[in-house]
Each structure stands twice: as structure tokens, then as C-alpha cells.
Design an enzyme around this catalytic site. Structure first.
Site, PDB file in Angstrom:
ATOM      1  N   HIS A  12      16.716 -19.437  -8.076  1.00 21.03           N
ATOM      2  CA  HIS A  12      15.326 -19.303  -8.501  1.00 21.03           C
ATOM      3  C   HIS A  12      14.794 -20.665  -8.951  1.00 21.03           C
ATOM      4  O   HIS A  12      15.521 -21.651  -8.961  1.00 21.03           O
ATOM      5  CB  HIS A  12      15.222 -18.293  -9.647  1.00 21.03           C
ATOM      6  CG  HIS A  12      16.017 -18.696 -10.859  1.00 21.03           C
ATOM      7  ND1 HIS A  12      17.371 -18.521 -10.933  1.00 21.03           N
ATOM      8  CD2 HIS A  12      15.635 -19.282 -12.023  1.00 21.03           C
ATOM      9  CE1 HIS A  12      17.815 -18.965 -12.102  1.00 21.03           C
ATOM     10  NE2 HIS A  12      16.778 -19.441 -12.777  1.00 21.03           N
ATOM     11  N   LYS A  16      21.324 -22.812  -7.532  1.00 22.51           N
ATOM     12  CA  LYS A  16      20.362 -22.003  -8.280  1.00 22.51           C
ATOM     13  C   LYS A  16      19.443 -21.297  -7.287  1.00 22.51           C
ATOM     14  O   LYS A  16      18.845 -21.937  -6.427  1.00 22.51           O
ATOM     15  CB  LYS A  16      19.564 -22.912  -9.218  1.00 22.51           C
ATOM     16  CG  LYS A  16      18.647 -22.183 -10.179  1.00 22.51           C
ATOM     17  CD  LYS A  16      17.968 -23.181 -11.102  1.00 22.51           C
ATOM     18  CE  LYS A  16      17.026 -22.501 -12.070  1.00 22.51           C
ATOM     19  NZ  LYS A  16      16.327 -23.486 -12.945  1.00 22.51           N
TER      20      LYS A  16
END
Length: 227
Positions: free
Chosen positions: A111, A109
Site C-alpha cells: 500500500h 509494501k
């Protein structure tokens, strides 16, 4: 290391019955990843409602507690290991032992918190929780992530040990994926039931149509079973 499991015990046979009732364990003709035609198929993805997951967690917890295995936290490899590890953590907490739980994403991921790991910090002796072990790929990936985080991959827990020869580059080898993890990677492996337990179930509780399935499963075991 020796496999921490008792073949043919009552818990294992009850689990086979549960898997059959839930439609998770089926008989027929199924092509495996290794290209073999298996007379049975175990699909943990069909533990697909709250009642089934609750009972499944009880089986995992009972086998784990009975084994006496010591560990510090749980890790569920994506994807099926994620709900399995989560419900096992919840069931252990219900029984009075609250343990940390973590899992991984298939893709990092970029963010928010970022990274591939979610949940508790990996530390101490980590128990990897999954459904079955076909090639051991998910386990090897989990071991790498756990070690990279500074923790110790300690053991693996699965629902069903197929006790089947693994394949390497398309060629059958004498050992199973479970035996490879035990003997080459040095991790203990704990399973709720095995192919031997399935055969014992068919012998003890079979009859009628199940007798024909038993003969086919036994023939498959004799042909592809790991030494």
C-alpha cells in the site's frame, strides 16, 4: 580493485578503542555464522544511543572523505545498513556535502508508495553502507536492486573487515567476503578498521588481560584468515 583502506592508521586504532568502550567489540568465545568459535565479536547493533551513533557517523565520514572515493548517493541495506547510511548522510551534510540516501525493506509494501525501496531515487554511482561483511549476501542483493533501478553499484563501506575466509556450502574458501566483492563483483571496499588493526591495537595499547586476548585473536587469524 585494491581495497581503499590503510591498515594500522590512527583512525582505525581510535575506532577499535571506541568500539571497545561502547561494548560493541567484545572478547570471549562466540560462535559465528560459519560455525567457528571466534575469540571476538563485533555487534554494531550495540551502537544504541545518540552519542554513539554520532561518533560512529564521524568515523564513517572521516574514512570516506580521507579515501577520496567519488560517489553520488548512499544506499543502506536492511536492516543495520539503514541507520548507518542515514547517520552518514546526516554527518556528510553537516560537513557541507548533502547527498541523497535510500534504503530497502525486507518485504515489499503493498500500500502507499509500495515497493521495497524507500528514499531518494537510485541513480548515479551508489555507495552501499553496512556494518560488516560476512558472506556478502546483503551486498549481492543490494547490487541487484541498484542495477534493476538503473543505477551503478560503485563501492561498499563497512565498519570492520574481519579478513576471514568465507564459506561456500559449508566449506572454507581462500578468499574473504570482502575479497570476493572486490575481485569477483568489481566493487571497491572501504572499511574503517580491520582484524589487522585490532591486532595492532592489542599490541600497542594492550597489556594485562588484553595480551591473552591478543594471542587468541592472532591464533584465529592464522587459522581462518583470508590469504
Amino acid at each position: 580493485m585494491a581495497e581503499v583502506k590503510g591498515a594500522g592508521d590512527r583512525l582505525a586504532l581510535d575506532f577499535v578503542q571506541f568500539a571497545l568502550d561502547a561494548g560493541v567489540l567484545r572478547f570471549g568465545e562466540f560462535k559465528t555464522k560459519a560455525g567457528r568459535l571466534s575469540p571476538y565479536f563485533f555487534n554494531a547493533g550495540l551502537f544504541d544511543d545518540g552519542a554513539k551513533m554520532l561518533r560512529l557517523a564521524e568515523f564513517y565520514a572521516e574514512r570516506l572523505i580521507d579515501s577520496g572515493l567519488e560517489f553520488d548517493m548512499l544506499f543502506g541495506p536492511a536492516y543495520k545498513g539503514i541507520p548507518l547510511g542515514a547517520v552518514l548522510a546526516a554527518e556528510l551534510a553537516r560537513r557541507g556535502r548533502n547527498v541523497p540516501f535510500a534504503y530497502n525493506r525486507k518485504e515489499a509494501k503493498a500500500h502507499g508508495e509500495g515497493g521495497t525501496l524507500v528514499g531518494a531515487k537510485l541513480q548515479g554511482r551508489v555507495l552501499i553502507v553496512d556494518d560488516v561483511m560476512s558472506a556478502g549476501t546483503a551486498v549481492r542483493e543490494s547490487i541487484a536492486m541498484i542495477r534493476q533501478a538503473g543505477a551503478t553499484p560503485h563501492a561498499v563501506m563497512i565498519a570492520l573487515d574481519r579478513q576471514e575466509m568465507a564459506t561456500e556450502d559449508g566449506v572454507d574458501v581462500a578468499h574473504s567476503a570482502v575479497q570476493y566483492v572486490q575481485n569477483q563483483l568489481g566493487l571497491q571496499v572501504l572499511s574503517i578498521a580491520s582484524l589487522d588493526d585490532l591486532l595492532k591495537y592489542l599490541a600497542e595499547r594492550g597489556g594485562g588481560e588484553l595480551d591473552a586476548h591478543r594471542d587468541k585473536v592472532l591464533a584465529y587469524r592464522q587459522r581462518y584468515g583470508a590469504v
